[in-house]
Scaffold this motif. Structure first.
Motif, mmCIF file in Angstrom:
data_model
loop_
_atom_site.group_PDB
_atom_site.id
_atom_site.type_symbol
_atom_site.label_atom_id
_atom_site.label_comp_id
_atom_site.label_asym_id
_atom_site.label_seq_id
_atom_site.Cartn_x
_atom_site.Cartn_y
_atom_site.Cartn_z
ATOM 1 N N PRO A 30 56.698 -9.802 -35.475
ATOM 2 C CA PRO A 30 55.683 -9.186 -36.344
ATOM 3 C C PRO A 30 56.296 -8.248 -37.382
ATOM 4 O O PRO A 30 57.280 -7.564 -37.100
ATOM 5 C CB PRO A 30 54.830 -8.387 -35.358
ATOM 6 C CG PRO A 30 55.770 -8.032 -34.252
ATOM 7 C CD PRO A 30 56.703 -9.211 -34.137
ATOM 8 N N ASP A 31 55.705 -8.260 -38.567
ATOM 9 C CA ASP A 31 55.951 -7.199 -39.546
ATOM 10 C C ASP A 31 54.693 -6.333 -39.597
ATOM 11 O O ASP A 31 53.712 -6.671 -40.263
ATOM 12 C CB ASP A 31 56.246 -7.802 -40.932
ATOM 13 C CG ASP A 31 57.647 -8.359 -41.037
ATOM 14 O OD1 ASP A 31 58.571 -7.773 -40.432
ATOM 15 O OD2 ASP A 31 57.825 -9.384 -41.715
ATOM 16 N N PHE A 52 44.857 -2.881 -39.226
ATOM 17 C CA PHE A 52 46.212 -3.228 -38.810
ATOM 18 C C PHE A 52 46.367 -4.739 -38.695
ATOM 19 O O PHE A 52 45.535 -5.414 -38.100
ATOM 20 C CB PHE A 52 46.505 -2.572 -37.462
ATOM 21 C CG PHE A 52 47.782 -3.046 -36.828
ATOM 22 C CD1 PHE A 52 49.006 -2.796 -37.433
ATOM 23 C CD2 PHE A 52 47.768 -3.755 -35.638
ATOM 24 C CE1 PHE A 52 50.192 -3.242 -36.856
ATOM 25 C CE2 PHE A 52 48.951 -4.207 -35.051
ATOM 26 C CZ PHE A 52 50.167 -3.951 -35.663
ATOM 27 N N THR A 53 47.457 -5.280 -39.262
ATOM 28 C CA THR A 53 47.793 -6.691 -39.066
ATOM 29 C C THR A 53 49.293 -6.758 -38.759
ATOM 30 O O THR A 53 49.976 -5.729 -38.734
ATOM 31 C CB THR A 53 47.470 -7.569 -40.291
ATOM 32 O OG1 THR A 53 48.519 -7.442 -41.260
ATOM 33 C CG2 THR A 53 46.130 -7.192 -40.923
ATOM 34 N N ILE A 54 49.801 -7.972 -38.562
ATOM 35 C CA ILE A 54 51.226 -8.068 -38.257
ATOM 36 C C ILE A 54 51.999 -8.843 -39.334
ATOM 37 O O ILE A 54 53.023 -9.436 -39.047
ATOM 38 C CB ILE A 54 51.488 -8.620 -36.846
ATOM 39 C CG1 ILE A 54 50.963 -10.052 -36.663
ATOM 40 C CG2 ILE A 54 50.849 -7.709 -35.797
ATOM 41 C CD1 ILE A 54 51.424 -10.689 -35.334
ATOM 42 N N GLY A 55 51.508 -8.790 -40.582
ATOM 43 C CA GLY A 55 52.316 -9.325 -41.676
ATOM 44 C C GLY A 55 51.576 -10.278 -42.575
ATOM 45 O O GLY A 55 50.652 -9.876 -43.283
ATOM 46 N N ARG A 56 51.966 -11.568 -42.542
ATOM 47 C CA ARG A 56 51.317 -12.544 -43.404
ATOM 48 C C ARG A 56 49.810 -12.480 -43.222
ATOM 49 O O ARG A 56 49.316 -12.337 -42.107
ATOM 50 C CB ARG A 56 51.813 -13.963 -43.057
ATOM 51 C CG ARG A 56 53.220 -14.264 -43.490
ATOM 52 C CD ARG A 56 53.628 -15.707 -43.194
ATOM 53 N NE ARG A 56 53.781 -15.994 -41.787
ATOM 54 C CZ ARG A 56 54.864 -15.664 -41.060
ATOM 55 N NH1 ARG A 56 55.888 -15.036 -41.630
ATOM 56 N NH2 ARG A 56 54.918 -15.953 -39.772
#
Lengths: 437, 437
Positions: A30-31, A52-56
């Motif tokens: 994750p980013d 909040f997300t983890i990137g793409r």
């Protein structure tokens, strides 16, 4: 009369995949990211929020926040902060946008950012942290925050009022205790799948030394590995520290039960997200089979309707709210009331970017004005990315210290907003660490 | 070797709110829209797909489709069409994008457009309509389309193979019957809430004259109005035509039961979407209370996991798939297999923009190769917006005629793509009807 003059968005991403911080069985790289929003006003404070997300796909959440903007720009600040439930229901109830969920996924993530930003604005105008703002509302004001649709077969407004009235007399005493002692935390810092054994053991020992009484390990990729890591962790922390495990939705029902049987000898405290967050009936079956290990879920549960069913079906022992996934504070108030009705402890999901900062307000409100207890209640803590916030959480002796700053403590530092903007900030536009080696 | 060279998107919107076509108790003024996608190739046919929305936020679905594009551009066409299940699972399984659902909402709507476009491409390359492409696959090929995660407590791959093998011997005969007689339809054209009594009665009478044996009325805004409209409709069509009613998620459990008790004297055939599409347990309770009226839902059910639970809990009599909401053909194949296992008839949701055109392929495949029956099965039909499609559905004598054109019949006419593009097409950039009066 102040007015909301703009809904400003920003796509913030942190290159966490470069270090495997946050790695688990479903999310290997994750980013950590935030779709960030500021409610600008022409007078007085602004409201800050994010999801909040983890990137793409963080850009998709930004687009969703912007889809709600025409319903917000030009509104009176006074009107918004004096009827936060109405504000949330108007946005969530827009019939055309509702079609895209309803009440789930990207649209609810966007509402999480916007509704929390409105609470930030309300707290700052009142000069109070949001946990206090909520805790000083009357029972009627609190129930006015909730969208009651689809709840009446489990919880009516009258029942919620009874719960809140029963907690009213103890509010002052619990507030004093909260301010003095803080709110218990547990830590996931040692447990990421991508960490070496040495790092796992060292961080687990540090967690105990820092006063934590519960840690959490990621599991679910390889059962033999999990048995080995769990043994190491149990040896590191001793028999009296709770070790929760988290499968991040990796299993089907039978696999979850078999896997947990393998880990049982190490006395896991709860199994978190054993399977799909949509699967109420599977959680109920797993819970029945893995007792006395507790079943926990919620960070991906989409709304109050799924939480209601998890409680009705007796599917969970531990309810894990997330500050941003379910359309923000108002929806989480509904979920806290449901949990109180069913007597299930709420132990929030946190970590990520800023989730600790925001969710602490909800647990503290729950303690002061809803459930009235700290029994078996802990807020997740991960020691990661707090330096990017204007008012980072304060953890001492394994406890969250109550924030005293007005608002919901979601505000990101101005230099971070510049450096981590995607794709044009210097962290992303510059060479990667590999390229500079 | 052909390659996918681009994923082109377009935000198409039709100003249906100007006429109240499509108006119901939750959606008073939809502007039927499509987030449209073309998989461009450097050789041979292209793949067309879309997802359906009702206006605002269609741009968010376009952004979501574009978020998947980097995983598609540059891929070999042969590789995609020879492993459509793998194509869908790779997109759906991207860990960072999965976080935004998981498997629901905007991201699944986007996958619906993309996966259906890949099937369009596969059908066109094979020179076959998609219903036929699917119906000629081996049982093993069909089960390879499915993402089996989270299904094993209700349906294993082996059980699915048994269902498909049992239907194999009758495929040729049913294909011949389908080509000769078509697939039964019902019509919602008369029943929109915004229509006058005169229009309701006239359209209901026309529906019977046109050979339909079932119509549907929107309900849920006002019970006295619904009693009156239901009486008019029953009088118009007589006792032998089925009248389904559709509340579009308007009610809580107790309200649904009370409302249906009021309508019972007019013999409603099914109650559709009585409450939240997320609420498995509420549907089960409503079904228990309103027998012999059937309970139907599914157009907003987010994925195979919700459908699985609706079936496990005995919550529905009629399962309503939607062509675009659940990540496209592959996820719908899983749902058709679940329905066959539980013996529940599938009656697709359609209408909107192009939903009839696409979903007919799924019901026809179900008849030929899965359930093997037309008993109590009807595809929804609404006589609206078909003129915008290159190959519009053909309805005669109340039945869908099997499409013979290669692909999934999702392709929109080039002039429509120009005129209805939002916000720059002439339909939107020009003056509104009110402004020209």
């Amino acid at each position: 009369m102040a007015t909301i003059t703009a809904v400003e968005t920003r796509d913030l991403r942190f290159p966490t995949s470069r270090e495997l911080d946050g790695s688990d069985a479903m999310n290997p790289d994750p980013d950590y990211s935030a779709a960030y929003v500021v409610l600008r006003t022409d007078e007085g404070p602004e409201g800050h929020g994010f999801t909040f997300t983890i990137g793409r796909g963080n850009d998709v959440c930004v687009a969703a926040i912007e889809a709600y903007a025409p319903m917000i720009v030009g509104r009176s600040v006074e009107e918004v902060v004096s009827d936060l439930g109405g504000f949330a229901r108007r946005l969530g109830g827009d019939s055309q946008l509702r079609w895209l969920g309803p009440e789930k996924g990207v649209m609810n993530l966007a509402l999480g950012a916007l509704v929390n930003a409105a609470f930030d604005l309300a707290g700052k105008r009142a000069g109070k942290p949001v946990w206090q703002l909520l805790s000083e509302m009357t029972p009627e004001q609190i129930t006015d925050l909730v969208d009651w649709r689809y709840l009446s077969d489990a919880l009516t407004r009258e029942e919620a009022l009874e719960i809140l009235r029963a907690a009213e007399s103890g509010r002052a005493e619990r507030t004093a205790r909260l301010l003095e002692h803080g709110y218990p935390a547990y830590t996931t810092t040692p447990g990421w799948l991508g960490y070496s054994d040495e790092r796992l053991v060292r961080l687990a020992e540090e967690a105990v030394a820092d006063g934590f009484t519960q840690i959490k390990l990621k599991v679910g990729a390889d059962v033999e590995e999990d048995v080995r890591r769990m043994a190491l962790a149990r040896e590191a922390v001793g028999p009296d520290i709770r070790i929760a495990v988290d499968a991040n939705q990796r299993w089907d029902t039978a696999e979850a039960i078999a896997w947990m049987n393998r880990l049982a000898e190490f006395d896991p405290y709860w199994i978190e997200e054993p399977t799909s967050p949509d699967d109420v009936l599977a959680h109920a079956a797993i819970r029945e089979a893995v007792r006395p290990v507790r079943v926990a879920t919620g960070e991906h549960a989409q709304n109050r309707i799924i939480f209601k069913q998890l409680l009705q079906a007796g599917a969970i022992d531990v309810l894990q709210i997330d500050a941003c996934r379910v359309a923000g504070v108002t929806e989480n108030v509904a979920i806290l009331l449901l949990a109180a009705k069913f007597g299930v402890p709420v132990c929030p999901h946190a970590g990520g970017v800023g989730l600790c900062e925001v969710v602490q307000h909800l647990s503290m409100f729950d303690y002061v004005a809803v459930s009235g207890t700290l029994d078996d209640r802990v807020i997740e803590y991960v020691d990661h990315l707090h330096e990017h916030f204007v008012e980072p959480v304060r953890i001492t002796d394994g406890r969250y210290r109550a924030p005293l700053e007005p608002g919901i403590t979601a505000e990101v530092r101005p230099d971070t907003l510049l450096r981590f903007s995607y794709p044009d900030g210097p962290v992303w536009a510059g060479p990667t660490p590999e390229e500079t080696q």
